[in-house]
Scaffold this active site. Structure first.
Site, PDB file in Angstrom:
ATOM      1  N   GLY A  22       0.818  -1.202   0.000  1.00  0.00           N
ATOM      2  CA  GLY A  22       0.000   0.000   0.000  1.00  0.00           C
ATOM      3  C   GLY A  22       0.846   1.243   0.000  1.00  0.00           C
ATOM      4  O   GLY A  22       2.067   1.200   0.212  1.00  0.00           O
ATOM      5  N   GLY A  25       0.267   9.092   2.208  1.00  0.00           N
ATOM      6  CA  GLY A  25       0.789  10.428   1.971  1.00  0.00           C
ATOM      7  C   GLY A  25       2.223  10.617   2.422  1.00  0.00           C
ATOM      8  O   GLY A  25       2.903  11.534   1.962  1.00  0.00           O
ATOM      9  N   PHE A  26       2.698   9.752   3.318  1.00  0.00           N
ATOM     10  CA  PHE A  26       4.029   9.941   3.880  1.00  0.00           C
ATOM     11  C   PHE A  26       4.938   8.734   3.695  1.00  0.00           C
ATOM     12  O   PHE A  26       6.146   8.837   3.844  1.00  0.00           O
ATOM     13  CB  PHE A  26       3.931  10.230   5.380  1.00  0.00           C
ATOM     14  CG  PHE A  26       3.045  11.388   5.709  1.00  0.00           C
ATOM     15  CD1 PHE A  26       3.505  12.684   5.556  1.00  0.00           C
ATOM     16  CD2 PHE A  26       1.743  11.200   6.159  1.00  0.00           C
ATOM     17  CE1 PHE A  26       2.689  13.763   5.852  1.00  0.00           C
ATOM     18  CE2 PHE A  26       0.934  12.264   6.459  1.00  0.00           C
ATOM     19  CZ  PHE A  26       1.398  13.558   6.298  1.00  0.00           C
ATOM     20  N   VAL A  29       4.237   0.900   2.110  1.00  0.00           N
ATOM     21  CA  VAL A  29       4.383  -0.333   2.873  1.00  0.00           C
ATOM     22  C   VAL A  29       4.588  -1.477   1.891  1.00  0.00           C
ATOM     23  O   VAL A  29       3.826  -1.623   0.926  1.00  0.00           O
ATOM     24  CB  VAL A  29       3.154  -0.604   3.760  1.00  0.00           C
ATOM     25  CG1 VAL A  29       3.363  -1.882   4.572  1.00  0.00           C
ATOM     26  CG2 VAL A  29       2.905   0.571   4.698  1.00  0.00           C
ATOM     27  N   LYS A  44       7.574  -0.556   6.429  1.00  0.00           N
ATOM     28  CA  LYS A  44       7.070   0.790   6.136  1.00  0.00           C
ATOM     29  C   LYS A  44       8.260   1.699   5.851  1.00  0.00           C
ATOM     30  O   LYS A  44       9.182   1.801   6.662  1.00  0.00           O
ATOM     31  CB  LYS A  44       6.271   1.312   7.327  1.00  0.00           C
ATOM     32  CG  LYS A  44       5.656   2.682   7.119  1.00  0.00           C
ATOM     33  CD  LYS A  44       4.794   3.059   8.323  1.00  0.00           C
ATOM     34  CE  LYS A  44       4.101   4.384   8.122  1.00  0.00           C
ATOM     35  NZ  LYS A  44       3.217   4.727   9.265  1.00  0.00           N
ATOM     36  N   ARG A 136      -3.192   9.510  16.543  1.00  0.00           N
ATOM     37  CA  ARG A 136      -3.503  10.507  15.507  1.00  0.00           C
ATOM     38  C   ARG A 136      -4.364   9.990  14.354  1.00  0.00           C
ATOM     39  O   ARG A 136      -4.833  10.784  13.553  1.00  0.00           O
ATOM     40  CB  ARG A 136      -2.229  11.134  14.906  1.00  0.00           C
ATOM     41  CG  ARG A 136      -1.347  11.883  15.883  1.00  0.00           C
ATOM     42  CD  ARG A 136      -0.137  12.461  15.142  1.00  0.00           C
ATOM     43  NE  ARG A 136       0.698  13.265  16.003  1.00  0.00           N
ATOM     44  CZ  ARG A 136       1.688  12.789  16.744  1.00  0.00           C
ATOM     45  NH1 ARG A 136       1.935  11.488  16.737  1.00  0.00           N
ATOM     46  NH2 ARG A 136       2.415  13.584  17.493  1.00  0.00           N
ATOM     47  N   ASN A 142      -6.835   0.915  10.251  1.00  0.00           N
ATOM     48  CA  ASN A 142      -5.600   0.795  11.032  1.00  0.00           C
ATOM     49  C   ASN A 142      -5.708  -0.256  12.125  1.00  0.00           C
ATOM     50  O   ASN A 142      -4.826  -0.353  12.977  1.00  0.00           O
ATOM     51  CB  ASN A 142      -5.217   2.151  11.630  1.00  0.00           C
ATOM     52  CG  ASN A 142      -4.518   3.033  10.614  1.00  0.00           C
ATOM     53  OD1 ASN A 142      -3.935   2.535   9.652  1.00  0.00           O
ATOM     54  ND2 ASN A 142      -4.577   4.336  10.806  1.00  0.00           N
ATOM     55  N   ASP A 155       0.060   1.556  12.617  1.00  0.00           N
ATOM     56  CA  ASP A 155       0.263   2.881  12.030  1.00  0.00           C
ATOM     57  C   ASP A 155       0.027   3.994  13.031  1.00  0.00           C
ATOM     58  O   ASP A 155      -0.984   4.699  12.993  1.00  0.00           O
ATOM     59  CB  ASP A 155      -0.632   3.077  10.814  1.00  0.00           C
ATOM     60  CG  ASP A 155      -0.147   4.234   9.936  1.00  0.00           C
ATOM     61  OD1 ASP A 155       0.767   4.951  10.384  1.00  0.00           O
ATOM     62  OD2 ASP A 155      -0.667   4.416   8.834  1.00  0.00           O
TER      63      ASP A 155
END
Length: 466
Positions: A22, A25-26, A29, A44, A136, A142, A155
């Site tokens: 997958g 945005g940052f 994985v 990751k 967050r 998740n 995550d």
């Protein structure tokens, strides 16, 4: 909007790339096979365009925290972390083949399963909060499922936190975010309680809380509904009214009206389990919890994985007493810790059991105290002694001098009873309202242990905002 393609998987010594799993945005994985020990893992990897020296330093600090948290049975296990030859930091994690996002929209989940998931994930979030870490991004996708069918929270927003100075709330998942997070990106314990409630609601309803079947569900429409926080029931006839009330409270528009912590939400969910005649799902907490908890009748002294009952409303919590007076337990032991517990003893046996337990407890505490004194007397955790507060308009800046922390340590700032994420900076800006009074303390954390807090510092924002 088309999703971007994953980046090129890095070459990692001892690992063989299998496939992409997958992209976000940052980070991306990937699935790898580890050579020794041989196993399939998820890796990751931060995106190359986000990486600089500061990001690498912060990534390492948060990877250390994740490694501590991943010992929790309901948090995804982190095996190792490193920096690839091309400079991209990476985390090697337990591989899970599915997430709850793949299930809850296709078929209704049984209420018993949803409650069990809610309790376990709430205990994971509570454990993180006690370490000064905010997740967050709590949401169904998740929550992963291990090979043995156990839900684990993954995550923890490592990538989002290390780049948030540049990208703000780019990683916010709108359907499960609290109104204050969408308004000004103010994550807190209260906003995570909201996200936990929204996640449990989604698993029951088969949709996110403010999604309208067949209606407009774009970002703008969802945000407008979330800001009003007018929650409709799940729509399931088999969901008891008490559970609807628990979720409605968790998603109250005002943070102060929600459960005060993930632990309080956990206990509310356990109370629903009891009302339905279900076996209570244990919530795993730190081992130190039971050592300091009083042994209270009718706790079986043989089963010392149980805490004393949660304070009933009207006692320490200051809330109205419930008519059922349900006892709600939180286990800090393994999930099967209560299996094989003998029948409650007579009062005479109970008295001897309590006396023996107290004697054993005193011995354990004395031995533990001696151990820690021997281990840590030459290396005490520093204490912040000079907390200050300045007001600029409606921004309160709490600042302090570094008492000499090292690379193992960080600051935990508690504002109005809520911990902010661990930081190494010696200042924190807190938005406030005109006429509001804010109080804060600062303490140093090291390896999951916290030192003494600073003296509390309070400041008032003038009504004029000046």
């Amino acid at each position: 909007m088309n999703r971007r393609l994953p980046s090129t998987p890095p070459t990692l010594p001892g690992f063989v790339f299998v496939r992409a799993l997958g992209s976000g945005g940052f980070a991306d994985v990937f699935c790898y096979e580890q050579d020794m020990p041989r196993r399939v893992v998820a890796v990751k990897v931060l995106l190359a365009e986000l990486v600089n020296d500061e990001v690498r330093r912060m990534f390492r600090a948060e990877a250390d925290l994740m490694a501590q948290l991943s010992s929790h049975p309901s948090i995804l296990t982190v095996y190792q972390a490193g920096v690839a030859a091309d400079g991209r930091p990476y985390l090697v994690m337990e591989y899970c083949s599915s997430t709850l996002a793949e299930r809850y929209r296709s078929a209704p989940l049984p209420i018993s399963e949803v409650l069990a998931i809610g309790v376990r994930i709430s205990s994971a979030v509570e454990a993180a909060h006690r370490q000064g870490v905010l997740h967050r991004d709590i949401k169904p996708s998740n929550i992963l499922t291990t090979a043995y069918g156990h839900p684990v929270l993954g995550d923890f927003g490592i990538a989002a936190s290390v780049v948030e100075g540049e990208h703000g709330a780019a990683g916010v998942s709108i359907p499960w975010s609290a109104p204050e997070v969408l308004a000004d990106d103010r994550a807190s314990v209260a906003s995570e309680v909201w996200s936990l409630g929204a996640t449990v609601y989604s698993l029951l309803a088969g949709r996110s809380p403010f999604e309208v079947p067949g209606g407009a569900n774009g970002s703008a429409a969802l945000i407008a509904r979330i800001e009003k926080a007018r929650l409709n029931p799940t729509g399931r006839a088999d969901v008891p009214e008490r559970l609807e009330q628990v979720l409605a409270r968790a998603m109250s528009r005002r943070p102060a009206e929600r459960q005060a912590s993930a632990l309080e939400l956990l206990r509310d969910l356990q109370a629903v389990e009891e009302e339905l005649g279900l076996s209570q799902t244990p919530g795993d907490l730190e081992v130190q919890e039971w050592a300091s908890a009083p042994l209270a009748d009718p706790v079986d002294p043989v089963d010392r994985t149980r805490l004393a009952p949660a304070a009933e409303p009207g006692e320490a919590g200051g809330r109205r007493a419930e008519s059922r007076g349900a006892r709600r337990w939180v286990s800090d032991g393994p999930a099967d810790a209560s299996i094989g517990v003998p029948a409650p003893p007579s009062r005479r046996r109970l008295g001897w059991g309590v006396a023996a337990a107290l004697a054993m407890l005193v011995g354990v505490i004395a031995a533990g105290a001696g151990f820690w004194l021997a281990l840590g007397s030459d290396d005490p955790i520093p204490v912040v002694a000079d907390l200050r507060a300045d007001v600029d308009g409606t921004i309160v800046t709490f600042a302090w001098d570094d008492p000499g922390i090292d690379e193992r340590e960080a600051f935990l700032v508690r504002v109005e009873g809520q911990d902010t994420p661990a930081r190494r900076e010696t200042a924190l800006d807190v938005p406030a309202r005109a006429g509001e009074r804010l109080c804060a303390t600062v303490r140093v954390t090291r390896d999951g242990r916290s030192g003494a807090p600073s003296a509390e510092r309070c400041v008032e924002v003038e009504e004029s905002g000046g």
